[in-house]
Design a protein around this motif. Structure first.
Motif, PDB file in Angstrom:
ATOM      1  N   VAL A  97       0.836  -1.201   0.000  1.00 49.01           N
ATOM      2  CA  VAL A  97       0.000   0.000   0.000  1.00 49.01           C
ATOM      3  C   VAL A  97       0.870   1.250   0.000  1.00 49.01           C
ATOM      4  O   VAL A  97       1.820   1.365   0.790  1.00 49.01           O
ATOM      5  CB  VAL A  97      -0.937   0.036   1.233  1.00 49.01           C
ATOM      6  N   SER A  98       0.548   2.183  -0.885  1.00 51.65           N
ATOM      7  CA  SER A  98       1.231   3.479  -0.929  1.00 51.65           C
ATOM      8  C   SER A  98       0.218   4.585  -0.659  1.00 51.65           C
ATOM      9  O   SER A  98      -0.807   4.673  -1.343  1.00 51.65           O
ATOM     10  CB  SER A  98       1.870   3.704  -2.301  1.00 51.65           C
ATOM     11  N   PHE A  99       0.509   5.418   0.334  1.00 53.56           N
ATOM     12  CA  PHE A  99      -0.319   6.590   0.613  1.00 53.56           C
ATOM     13  C   PHE A  99       0.351   7.792  -0.057  1.00 53.56           C
ATOM     14  O   PHE A  99       1.542   8.026   0.134  1.00 53.56           O
ATOM     15  CB  PHE A  99      -0.440   6.818   2.119  1.00 53.56           C
ATOM     16  N   GLU A 110       8.655   9.658  -6.808  1.00 54.78           N
ATOM     17  CA  GLU A 110       8.988   8.244  -6.650  1.00 54.78           C
ATOM     18  C   GLU A 110       8.041   7.323  -7.410  1.00 54.78           C
ATOM     19  O   GLU A 110       8.146   6.104  -7.310  1.00 54.78           O
ATOM     20  CB  GLU A 110       9.015   7.873  -5.167  1.00 54.78           C
ATOM     21  N   LYS A 111       7.124   7.885  -8.192  1.00 53.94           N
ATOM     22  CA  LYS A 111       6.172   7.056  -8.943  1.00 53.94           C
ATOM     23  C   LYS A 111       6.875   6.126  -9.931  1.00 53.94           C
ATOM     24  O   LYS A 111       6.406   5.009 -10.174  1.00 53.94           O
ATOM     25  CB  LYS A 111       5.169   7.951  -9.688  1.00 53.94           C
ATOM     26  N   THR A 112       7.995   6.571 -10.500  1.00 54.06           N
ATOM     27  CA  THR A 112       8.734   5.731 -11.446  1.00 54.06           C
ATOM     28  C   THR A 112       9.236   4.466 -10.760  1.00 54.06           C
ATOM     29  O   THR A 112       9.138   3.362 -11.311  1.00 54.06           O
ATOM     30  CB  THR A 112       9.929   6.507 -12.040  1.00 54.06           C
ATOM     31  N   LYS A 113       9.774   4.612  -9.536  1.00 56.43           N
ATOM     32  CA  LYS A 113      10.240   3.449  -8.777  1.00 56.43           C
ATOM     33  C   LYS A 113       9.079   2.535  -8.411  1.00 56.43           C
ATOM     34  O   LYS A 113       9.209   1.311  -8.440  1.00 56.43           O
ATOM     35  CB  LYS A 113      10.963   3.908  -7.511  1.00 56.43           C
ATOM     36  N   LEU A 114       7.952   3.137  -8.073  1.00 55.20           N
ATOM     37  CA  LEU A 114       6.776   2.344  -7.717  1.00 55.20           C
ATOM     38  C   LEU A 114       6.259   1.569  -8.929  1.00 55.20           C
ATOM     39  O   LEU A 114       5.910   0.394  -8.823  1.00 55.20           O
ATOM     40  CB  LEU A 114       5.686   3.251  -7.150  1.00 55.20           C
ATOM     41  N   ASP A 115       6.232   2.228 -10.085  1.00 58.47           N
ATOM     42  CA  ASP A 115       5.791   1.561 -11.319  1.00 58.47           C
ATOM     43  C   ASP A 115       6.716   0.397 -11.664  1.00 58.47           C
ATOM     44  O   ASP A 115       6.264  -0.660 -12.120  1.00 58.47           O
ATOM     45  CB  ASP A 115       5.760   2.556 -12.480  1.00 58.47           C
ATOM     46  N   SER A 116       8.011   0.602 -11.454  1.00 57.66           N
ATOM     47  CA  SER A 116       8.995  -0.455 -11.727  1.00 57.66           C
ATOM     48  C   SER A 116       8.766  -1.659 -10.818  1.00 57.66           C
ATOM     49  O   SER A 116       8.848  -2.816 -11.264  1.00 57.66           O
ATOM     50  CB  SER A 116      10.409   0.093 -11.535  1.00 57.66           C
ATOM     51  N   LEU A 117       8.460  -1.392  -9.540  1.00 56.52           N
ATOM     52  CA  LEU A 117       8.191  -2.471  -8.596  1.00 56.52           C
ATOM     53  C   LEU A 117       6.928  -3.232  -8.996  1.00 56.52           C
ATOM     54  O   LEU A 117       6.895  -4.469  -8.940  1.00 56.52           O
ATOM     55  CB  LEU A 117       8.041  -1.898  -7.183  1.00 56.52           C
ATOM     56  N   LYS A 118       5.915  -2.510  -9.414  1.00 58.38           N
ATOM     57  CA  LYS A 118       4.669  -3.146  -9.836  1.00 58.38           C
ATOM     58  C   LYS A 118       4.889  -4.070 -11.029  1.00 58.38           C
ATOM     59  O   LYS A 118       4.316  -5.165 -11.104  1.00 58.38           O
ATOM     60  CB  LYS A 118       3.627  -2.080 -10.180  1.00 58.38           C
ATOM     61  N   LYS A 119       5.718  -3.628 -11.979  1.00 58.27           N
ATOM     62  CA  LYS A 119       5.983  -4.432 -13.174  1.00 58.27           C
ATOM     63  C   LYS A 119       6.675  -5.746 -12.828  1.00 58.27           C
ATOM     64  O   LYS A 119       6.408  -6.784 -13.441  1.00 58.27           O
ATOM     65  CB  LYS A 119       6.833  -3.629 -14.158  1.00 58.27           C
ATOM     66  N   LYS A 120       7.582  -5.707 -11.834  1.00 55.33           N
ATOM     67  CA  LYS A 120       8.329  -6.906 -11.456  1.00 55.33           C
ATOM     68  C   LYS A 120       7.415  -7.997 -10.906  1.00 55.33           C
ATOM     69  O   LYS A 120       7.724  -9.182 -11.002  1.00 55.33           O
ATOM     70  CB  LYS A 120       9.406  -6.553 -10.431  1.00 55.33           C
ATOM     71  N   PHE A 121       6.286  -7.597 -10.311  1.00 59.22           N
ATOM     72  CA  PHE A 121       5.370  -8.577  -9.711  1.00 59.22           C
ATOM     73  C   PHE A 121       4.021  -8.592 -10.430  1.00 59.22           C
ATOM     74  O   PHE A 121       3.022  -9.023  -9.870  1.00 59.22           O
ATOM     75  CB  PHE A 121       5.183  -8.257  -8.225  1.00 59.22           C
ATOM     76  N   ILE A 190      10.901   2.364  -1.245  1.00 59.57           N
ATOM     77  CA  ILE A 190      10.332   1.428  -2.217  1.00 59.57           C
ATOM     78  C   ILE A 190      11.302   0.314  -2.604  1.00 59.57           C
ATOM     79  O   ILE A 190      10.917  -0.857  -2.628  1.00 59.57           O
ATOM     80  CB  ILE A 190       9.837   2.185  -3.465  1.00 59.57           C
ATOM     81  N   PRO A 191      12.584   0.602  -2.922  1.00 59.02           N
ATOM     82  CA  PRO A 191      13.485  -0.475  -3.345  1.00 59.02           C
ATOM     83  C   PRO A 191      13.651  -1.592  -2.315  1.00 59.02           C
ATOM     84  O   PRO A 191      13.925  -2.737  -2.679  1.00 59.02           O
ATOM     85  CB  PRO A 191      14.819   0.259  -3.575  1.00 59.02           C
ATOM     86  N   ALA A 192      13.467  -1.277  -1.036  1.00 56.61           N
ATOM     87  CA  ALA A 192      13.618  -2.289   0.013  1.00 56.61           C
ATOM     88  C   ALA A 192      12.473  -3.287   0.014  1.00 56.61           C
ATOM     89  O   ALA A 192      12.594  -4.383   0.564  1.00 56.61           O
ATOM     90  CB  ALA A 192      13.713  -1.614   1.379  1.00 56.61           C
ATOM     91  N   ALA A 193      11.358  -2.930  -0.627  1.00 56.59           N
ATOM     92  CA  ALA A 193      10.182  -3.795  -0.596  1.00 56.59           C
ATOM     93  C   ALA A 193      10.383  -5.066  -1.418  1.00 56.59           C
ATOM     94  O   ALA A 193       9.793  -6.108  -1.113  1.00 56.59           O
ATOM     95  CB  ALA A 193       8.969  -3.041  -1.119  1.00 56.59           C
ATOM     96  N   GLU A 194      11.222  -5.003  -2.440  1.00 53.72           N
ATOM     97  CA  GLU A 194      11.362  -6.129  -3.363  1.00 53.72           C
ATOM     98  C   GLU A 194      11.803  -7.406  -2.656  1.00 53.72           C
ATOM     99  O   GLU A 194      11.275  -8.488  -2.922  1.00 53.72           O
ATOM    100  CB  GLU A 194      12.356  -5.774  -4.466  1.00 53.72           C
ATOM    101  N   LYS A 195      12.758  -7.281  -1.718  1.00 55.02           N
ATOM    102  CA  LYS A 195      13.264  -8.489  -1.044  1.00 55.02           C
ATOM    103  C   LYS A 195      12.184  -9.146  -0.187  1.00 55.02           C
ATOM    104  O   LYS A 195      12.152 -10.377  -0.052  1.00 55.02           O
ATOM    105  CB  LYS A 195      14.481  -8.153  -0.192  1.00 55.02           C
ATOM    106  N   TYR A 196      11.270  -8.349   0.371  1.00 58.56           N
ATOM    107  CA  TYR A 196      10.200  -8.915   1.186  1.00 58.56           C
ATOM    108  C   TYR A 196       9.092  -9.517   0.322  1.00 58.56           C
ATOM    109  O   TYR A 196       8.524 -10.556   0.669  1.00 58.56           O
ATOM    110  CB  TYR A 196       9.614  -7.846   2.107  1.00 58.56           C
ATOM    111  N   LEU A 197       8.805  -8.877  -0.800  1.00 61.41           N
ATOM    112  CA  LEU A 197       7.774  -9.401  -1.696  1.00 61.41           C
ATOM    113  C   LEU A 197       8.235 -10.687  -2.378  1.00 61.41           C
ATOM    114  O   LEU A 197       7.424 -11.545  -2.716  1.00 61.41           O
ATOM    115  CB  LEU A 197       7.406  -8.352  -2.744  1.00 61.41           C
ATOM    116  N   LYS A 198       9.540 -10.831  -2.565  1.00 60.20           N
ATOM    117  CA  LYS A 198      10.084 -12.039  -3.186  1.00 60.20           C
ATOM    118  C   LYS A 198      10.166 -13.198  -2.209  1.00 60.20           C
ATOM    119  O   LYS A 198      10.080 -14.365  -2.600  1.00 60.20           O
ATOM    120  CB  LYS A 198      11.488 -11.761  -3.737  1.00 60.20           C
TER     121      LYS A 198
END
Length: 218
Positions: A97-99, A110-121, A190-198
């Motif tokens: 969730v992003s507020f 930071e929307k670009t980083k968020l979009d990149s994270l969304k694409k990965k998953f 945002i970049p730290a979220a990837e390791k937890y989502l994986k």
């Protein structure tokens, strides 16, 4: 205010000594209670906070709190077509969730980083991305969605004060990760979220444990 009143009582000669004595005991008890009800952490040289919110280079003197992970409030939000949605509707999924708000420069940056994270998953049906706007101008929010077409579930708060209170929002952007049992924890970057989502096991351990204090000299 209490200690100001206590100071006045102790300094006034007209107040009898017995009342002063008991007032002092009450004051000492309250001081000790609040002193030990919060963690005492001393910042050291090169103190900082890592991407998971852990404290780096700090010394924990005491922390008697029993950590209880937070659960998602049963709050209603609205979609762009005015349908009502709750985060609890997604129980059984991992939710990121992003507020944010359209007037928030750091949020847009930071929307670009968020979009990149969304694409990965994008192909993982067990992970849901939800952006919750706290805009007061709903037209600006709708215009942004229509122009940018962001991925994920797009919601807006119906009551900003309630949302801020429910999720302890003091500033935005703010991000949280919610596990399939609706326990959650805030994440700073945002970049730290990837390791937890994986890694589901790593995410569970992180959400269910209290903030760490790490001694690291580099």
């Amino acid at each position: 205010m209490f200690f100001a009143i206590l100071g006045l009582m102790l300094s006034r000669k007209k107040i009898n000594s017995q009342l002063k004595f008991y007032s002092s005991l009450i004051g000492i008890f309250i001081f000790i209670y609040f002193l030990f009800s919060q963690p005492l952490i001393i910042k050291q040289k090169e103190f900082g906070i890592d991407t998971s919110g852990n404290l780096i280079n700090a010394k924990e003197i005491w922390d008697f709190r029993n950590y209880t992970p937070k659960t998602i409030p049963d709050e209603l939000f609205k979609t762009i077509d005015s349908k009502k949605k709750k985060l609890t509707d997604f129980k059984g999924k991992t939710i990121y969730v992003s507020f944010w708000a359209t007037w928030c420069g750091p949020c847009l940056a930071e929307k670009t980083k968020l979009d990149s994270l969304k694409k990965k998953f994008n192909d993982d049906s067990n992970i849901i991305f939800i952006d919750i706007s706290i805009d007061t101008d709903k037209d600006s929010w709708k215009l942004y969605l229509n122009n940018k077409r962001p991925k994920g579930v797009q919601l807006i708060s119906e009551n900003i004060n309630r949302t801020s209170r429910n999720f302890s929002i003091t500033s935005i952007p703010k991000h949280i990760i919610v596990n399939n049992n609706l326990y959650y924890k805030s994440l700073r970057f945002i970049p730290a979220a990837e390791k937890y989502l994986k890694n589901g096991n790593l995410m569970e351990k992180w959400i269910m444990s209290k903030q760490l204090v790490i001694e690291r000299k580099e």
